[in-house]
Design an enzyme around this catalytic site. Structure first.
Site, PDB file in Angstrom:
ATOM      1  N   TYR A  59       1.168  -1.202   0.061  1.00 10.68           N
ATOM      2  CA  TYR A  59      -0.183   0.123   0.130  1.00 10.68           C
ATOM      3  C   TYR A  59       0.691   0.877   0.019  1.00 10.68           C
ATOM      4  O   TYR A  59       1.729   2.093   1.362  1.00 10.68           O
ATOM      5  CB  TYR A  59      -1.309   0.207   1.500  1.00 10.68           C
ATOM      6  CG  TYR A  59      -1.823  -1.105   1.233  1.00 10.68           C
ATOM      7  CD1 TYR A  59      -2.705  -1.828   0.547  1.00 10.68           C
ATOM      8  CD2 TYR A  59      -2.566  -1.227   2.164  1.00 10.68           C
ATOM      9  CE1 TYR A  59      -3.508  -2.586   0.572  1.00 10.68           C
ATOM     10  CE2 TYR A  59      -3.611  -2.019   2.289  1.00 10.68           C
ATOM     11  CZ  TYR A  59      -4.143  -2.730   1.142  1.00 10.68           C
ATOM     12  OH  TYR A  59      -5.255  -4.258   1.406  1.00 10.68           O
ATOM     13  N   PRO A 211     -16.495  -4.173   1.651  1.00  9.22           N
ATOM     14  CA  PRO A 211     -18.039  -4.043   2.503  1.00  9.22           C
ATOM     15  C   PRO A 211     -19.210  -3.090   2.212  1.00  9.22           C
ATOM     16  O   PRO A 211     -20.443  -3.195   2.909  1.00  9.22           O
ATOM     17  CB  PRO A 211     -17.003  -3.824   3.947  1.00  9.22           C
ATOM     18  CG  PRO A 211     -15.571  -3.223   3.903  1.00  9.22           C
ATOM     19  CD  PRO A 211     -15.080  -3.407   2.942  1.00  9.22           C
ATOM     20  N   GLY A 213     -19.386  -2.462  -0.754  1.00  3.70           N
ATOM     21  CA  GLY A 213     -19.810  -3.047  -2.168  1.00  3.70           C
ATOM     22  C   GLY A 213     -19.043  -2.460  -3.306  1.00  3.70           C
ATOM     23  O   GLY A 213     -19.169  -2.785  -4.319  1.00  3.70           O
TER      24      GLY A 213
END
Length: 263
Positions: A59, A211, A213
């Site tokens: 990241y 989470p 979507g």
């Protein structure tokens, strides 16, 4: 004034610690150009009871891990830092390139331990980034063997799996203890339900990524006072007691909104 607290989401045993089922996904911090703002989000997450932080060395090429170390060391004794393995230590372009050779899996672990300032990582997920069971000549089973070897060597305490198929979870579960599974799952994308059901059956914590979507427009019924995203997170927590939500943000206000969904 009501104070939000991650423990409102309930508790679970993960990587040998009892932690709230509301965690924090740190990926969005990779784009932060303000270290103080990133530190504020991380410190506030701890203040509000978060004890699971999901991260990866890739990241931002150590950027997020550096933010975590600078903001949170010395770490709370009950904090579970969950990292990921399975990428090259250098890459071109916006996305990490998969690499499951023993040398690269160990190199990624070295980066985790060095930047986070830990002798051993509490939890590392083998993140499988291929649609095939073999990637660049390395099979999933062989990569999992390396993860177990690193656990035996004391490099990591617990081994998890990420972005894996049900068959891969079954095989790994039969060969060594799996601390957690982290796959794409949300109200709007429930394709991984069979894997979730396996985790429920065997008591394996399940950390859904995406989470909210990832652009999906489907949402559960939204009670008065909840935002659509809060309803999505609350639905996940209600779906099964093995689910640990790792919603991410780079904003303190949004962090508090996410944690409030746990109540």
């Amino acid at each position: 004034m009501t104070t939000v607290d991650a423990t409102d989401a309930g508790m679970i045993s993960l990587a040998g610690k009892t932690v709230p089922r509301m965690g924090f996904g740190a990926m969005q911090l990779r784009m932060s150009t303000d270290p103080e703002a990133a530190a504020a989000v991380l410190r506030r997450s701890i203040e509000l009871g978060i004890r699971v932080i999901d991260t990866a060395w890739y990241y931002g090429n150590d950027v997020v891990n550096r933010f975590i170390a600078e903001a949170l060391r010395p770490y709370p004794a009950d904090l579970v830092l969950a990292t990921k393995a399975g990428a090259r230590t250098t890459y071109n372009g916006p996305l990490p390139q998969p690499d499951y050779s023993p040398e690269q899996l160990r190199a990624g672990n070295d980066r985790d331990r060095t930047v986070l300032g830990l002798g051993t990582i509490p939890l590392t997920h083998l993140r499988w980034m291929s649609e095939e069971d073999t990637c660049d000549g390395v099979s999933f089973d062989s990569a999992f063997d390396t993860m177990l070897a690193m656990q035996d060597e004391g490099r990591i305490q617990h081994v998890g799996l990420s972005n894996v198929t049900l068959e891969q979870v079954r095989r790994a579960h039969a060969r060594g203890p799996i601390a957690s599974v982290s796959n794409l799952f949300s109200y709007g994308n429930q394709k991984d339900t069979p894997t979730l059901e396996f985790c429920i059956e065997h008591g394996i914590p399940y950390l859904p990524w995406g989470p909210r979507g990832y652009g999906a427009t489907d949402a559960p019924p939204t009670p008065n006072g909840l935002t659509v995203d809060q309803a999505r997170l609350a639905w996940l927590l209600d779906r099964s007691p093995v689910i640990v939500v790792i919603a991410g943000t780079s904003s303190v206000a949004h962090l508090e909104e996410n944690i409030a969904a746990g109540a």
